[in-house]
Design a protein around this motif. Sequence first.
Motif, short mmCIF file in Angstrom:
data_model
loop_
_atom_site.label_atom_id
_atom_site.label_comp_id
_atom_site.label_asym_id
_atom_site.label_seq_id
_atom_site.Cartn_x
_atom_site.Cartn_y
_atom_site.Cartn_z
N GLY A 411 0.84 -1.20 0.00
CA GLY A 411 0.00 0.00 0.00
C GLY A 411 0.87 1.25 0.00
O GLY A 411 2.09 1.17 -0.15
N TYR A 422 -2.19 -2.78 9.00
CA TYR A 422 -2.32 -3.82 7.97
C TYR A 422 -1.79 -5.16 8.49
O TYR A 422 -2.44 -6.20 8.38
N LYS A 425 -4.25 -6.71 10.76
CA LYS A 425 -5.38 -7.28 10.04
C LYS A 425 -4.99 -8.61 9.38
O LYS A 425 -5.83 -9.50 9.21
N ARG A 426 -3.76 -8.74 9.00
CA ARG A 426 -3.26 -9.96 8.36
C ARG A 426 -2.90 -11.02 9.39
O ARG A 426 -2.43 -12.08 9.04
N ASN B 103 -14.38 -2.88 3.32
CA ASN B 103 -14.07 -2.34 4.65
C ASN B 103 -13.51 -3.39 5.61
O ASN B 103 -12.92 -3.06 6.63
N ASP B 104 -13.72 -4.66 5.28
CA ASP B 104 -13.22 -5.73 6.15
C ASP B 104 -11.92 -6.33 5.65
O ASP B 104 -11.17 -6.91 6.42
N LEU B 105 -11.70 -6.23 4.36
CA LEU B 105 -10.50 -6.87 3.80
C LEU B 105 -9.29 -6.00 4.02
O LEU B 105 -9.40 -4.77 4.08
N PRO B 106 -8.10 -6.62 4.17
CA PRO B 106 -6.90 -5.80 4.26
C PRO B 106 -6.66 -5.09 2.92
O PRO B 106 -7.07 -5.59 1.88
N THR B 107 -6.06 -3.94 2.97
CA THR B 107 -5.67 -3.25 1.74
C THR B 107 -4.18 -3.03 1.78
O THR B 107 -3.68 -2.48 2.75
N PRO B 108 -3.45 -3.46 0.78
CA PRO B 108 -3.89 -4.21 -0.40
C PRO B 108 -4.39 -5.61 -0.03
O PRO B 108 -3.99 -6.16 1.00
N ARG B 110 -4.39 -9.34 -1.26
CA ARG B 110 -3.83 -10.35 -2.16
C ARG B 110 -4.72 -11.59 -2.05
O ARG B 110 -4.86 -12.14 -0.97
#
Lengths: 492, 492
Positions: A411, A422, A425-426, B103-108, B110
């Motif tokens: 990002g 991030y 979240k991962r 809104n729930d998924l990590p950004t970026p 993969r």
Amino acid sequence: MAKVKKQPRPKALPPKGFRDYFGEDVAERKEMLDRIAAVYHRYGFEALESSAVETVEALGKFLPDVDRPNEGVFAWQEDEKDWLALRYDLTAPLARVYAQYRNDLPTPYRRFAMGPVWRNEKPGPGRFRQFYQCDADTVGSASMAADAEICAMLADTLETVGIPRGDYIIRVNNRKVLNGVLEVMGLEEGPARDDVLRTIDKFDKVGEAGVRELLGKGRLDASGAYIDGVGLSVDQAEPVIAFLTSKAADTAGTLANLRAAVGDSVTGKEGIAELEQIADLLAAQGYGPDRIEIDPSVVRGLGYYTGPVYEAELTFEITDEKGRKQQFGSVAGGGRYDDLVKRFTGQAVPATGISIGVDRLLAALRAKGRTAGKSLGPVVVTVMDRDRMADYQAMVAELRNAGIRAEVYLGNPKNFGNQLKYADKRNSPVAVIEGGDEKERGVVQIKDLVLGAKIAENATLEEWKSLPSQYEVPRGDLLAKVREIIALHEGG
Amino acid sequence: MAKVKKQPRPKALPPKGFRDYFGEDVAERKEMLDRIAAVYHRYGFEALESSAVETVEALGKFLPDVDRPNEGVFAWQEDEKDWLALRYDLTAPLARVYAQYRNDLPTPYRRFAMGPVWRNEKPGPGRFRQFYQCDADTVGSASMAADAEICAMLADTLETVGIPRGDYIIRVNNRKVLNGVLEVMGLEEGPARDDVLRTIDKFDKVGEAGVRELLGKGRLDASGAYIDGVGLSVDQAEPVIAFLTSKAADTAGTLANLRAAVGDSVTGKEGIAELEQIADLLAAQGYGPDRIEIDPSVVRGLGYYTGPVYEAELTFEITDEKGRKQQFGSVAGGGRYDDLVKRFTGQAVPATGISIGVDRLLAALRAKGRTAGKSLGPVVVTVMDRDRMADYQAMVAELRNAGIRAEVYLGNPKNFGNQLKYADKRNSPVAVIEGGDEKERGVVQIKDLVLGAKIAENATLEEWKSLPSQYEVPRGDLLAKVREIIALHEGG
């Protein structure tokens, strides 16, 4: 100028009753299906992946005079000719495949299949219109050894995926015994027989007393509605009740009760002999009634199958979302069906098999904590200096080559806090940081995110001081340190 | 009595263009997909299994005023309301999922996905209407590091499934460079530009000379038909030709040629800078032009993608069914597409990814002998005495518990020859025989079917005598002897 009508944006939703599966959900199901496939394979079953689309004609669910196929399947007409449909189970396609390839396939043909099926039904909470099935069937063998094998394989399968012995029971019944009972009652064909069959099907829900009422005058159901009964006298209904409640303390006792229930019926005796054969074969292999038992109260599917019927039930209790304890219930079922291929070829071909309810079994494993659960995410290499992306890529390459899941933050690197969010979240165990200063000094910062989170949650100030969660190590020690931290958390 | 019209039997065939996959074919594909998934996972990609059915609205392929969706997808109308359709690729569902869960998924984000897709196209030899795709995409990153990562991952994937380094090349081009060339030519929008784009798309087939003709007056094609050209003068066409043929001996040379082709175009220069970044990032990780190279002659997908475009080609020759040698060709392709999610949300989201042609890659692995090939079937325990089925079941249980694939013969045991024919069809390595005599003496006969077949084919009489393929061993040695024979043949 003509005004161009603006198209509304499409809704970002799947159709009603359909859903998506992410990350761990996909992995958990795959893990379970892989384990099941390994058992099936060891038993000599061969994988079959049939087409998801069949002709409606081959599925055989629809009347020829109906313009559009009934509810139940997703179907469409191709070029105003054939109707095509998505398969609604894995058994109908097996019948088509076996009829098509019968000269090339070995006989008997043991096959397993796993994959999605589709039902055009009203969706509801937890009820989806696309779901997985996982089937194993033996086509072309009339031997009870085929049925016994399916039951033994089902027991092995449940234990292999993580249901311990004692937490499940596979119950076996036989349609022929029921037919014998109906014969004794003089109910061999016709509407009265169908009424009795339908009533028996409610045994699971209403119990012995309920079935007695429904076979007789009728019953006031829980909603307050009065359900008309079949109208049999108490005496007339007795053989059915005797059949359903014939389970005794051991197999010999159950079989004796059944013998009394079927009297002189040839079909009934045949069914009992089949149950006895299955029980003997299983006992010889060490599958006792603690795992697989003869139980005439199993009624699910009795209307559909033609011989033995099996059902696997999980016997442990789970706590539902409202805190109530309840039995987990059925996760697989099956039986013998000897007419399936006949539609295509005119010849009856004996077949027997089971279907595992994939989502239910997976839910059971989750309830028992038998799935891997939330696993650690990838190591995240943060980007401190966007011109040195190649350095960061080299780090992740080094980690990956050592088999460690790793990624560089892709990002916008401007806000470092976003990078750590991030990583959070991962579910990353480790973040790697190398700014210009570190680069110059030949070191990297390695942040233990699992420990960091624990400390942030619980630690006292003293602990916080004594438990560093960030380490500075020489760049050359990156791999070793990351490995050490991951090993620590994977162990715990 | 009214004559009952007899229903004709349904045809035992899948719909046209659909097929079934059996045993080893299923296993081989699964093995390959598992290996690919492991690489994707190591790179930090998360599995996504989206619904097979989408609303036509979400797929976005159809005009709003068309009563029935166009060809290309399988679609049907639900309750005279929404049109539903089977997904035709894995990218359109990704756009829907990302828009839905952004809104729930990590950004970026993969993600990888593998599964069947459906195309309502005219089937042909080797062209099916249901086939597998295997995609990996990064959504939400504009960084060229995302593109470089995808290319590196693709190289790792090909090597992991069994394509050795040197047998593949991943070629990278960039749509922006082409846009720059068109800008220099004064062809920024309009029909002439589209004509040029369509012509470039034929470069793979007609080569440099052909494209020259098609950009000019026109060309007599192989079938004898004259294809009208775009009508550019030789000078006007030159920048396009320069672009397509700008590949030099090394990356620096190629980039220099491209710089000359785009002149002062800002977009063109941006595209070249992107290619340079990708090449630099890859070089830093050790992916040189022997694996991934900048090659402006890659035109596939240039019309569709918005930035970098990649294509993986296998460079070894295979011999086709007519004995002709030919290059294997493309097995994967992809690129950057920045507008996909915008349809749903109004916001452009950068994204880049690849799709592997599962069937083509599998065919390549088979052509190279890189798949496991025909593996040994299960041990078959024959049935000499149908009353002793329990004994035979106990034998297979013993073998299976030791991890050996085994099954008892479940057909009619009367004809022993049929049992051996069955074992042959199953590709069994070993048949076990225990008749009444053996039972009495406490022994079993173990037939080495692989050796037996070899002897039957090739051996002289002397060899035949000296190479027994059937052994009598004590019942207690069953497992050891079977294990020994299997080990012998698995090694060879």
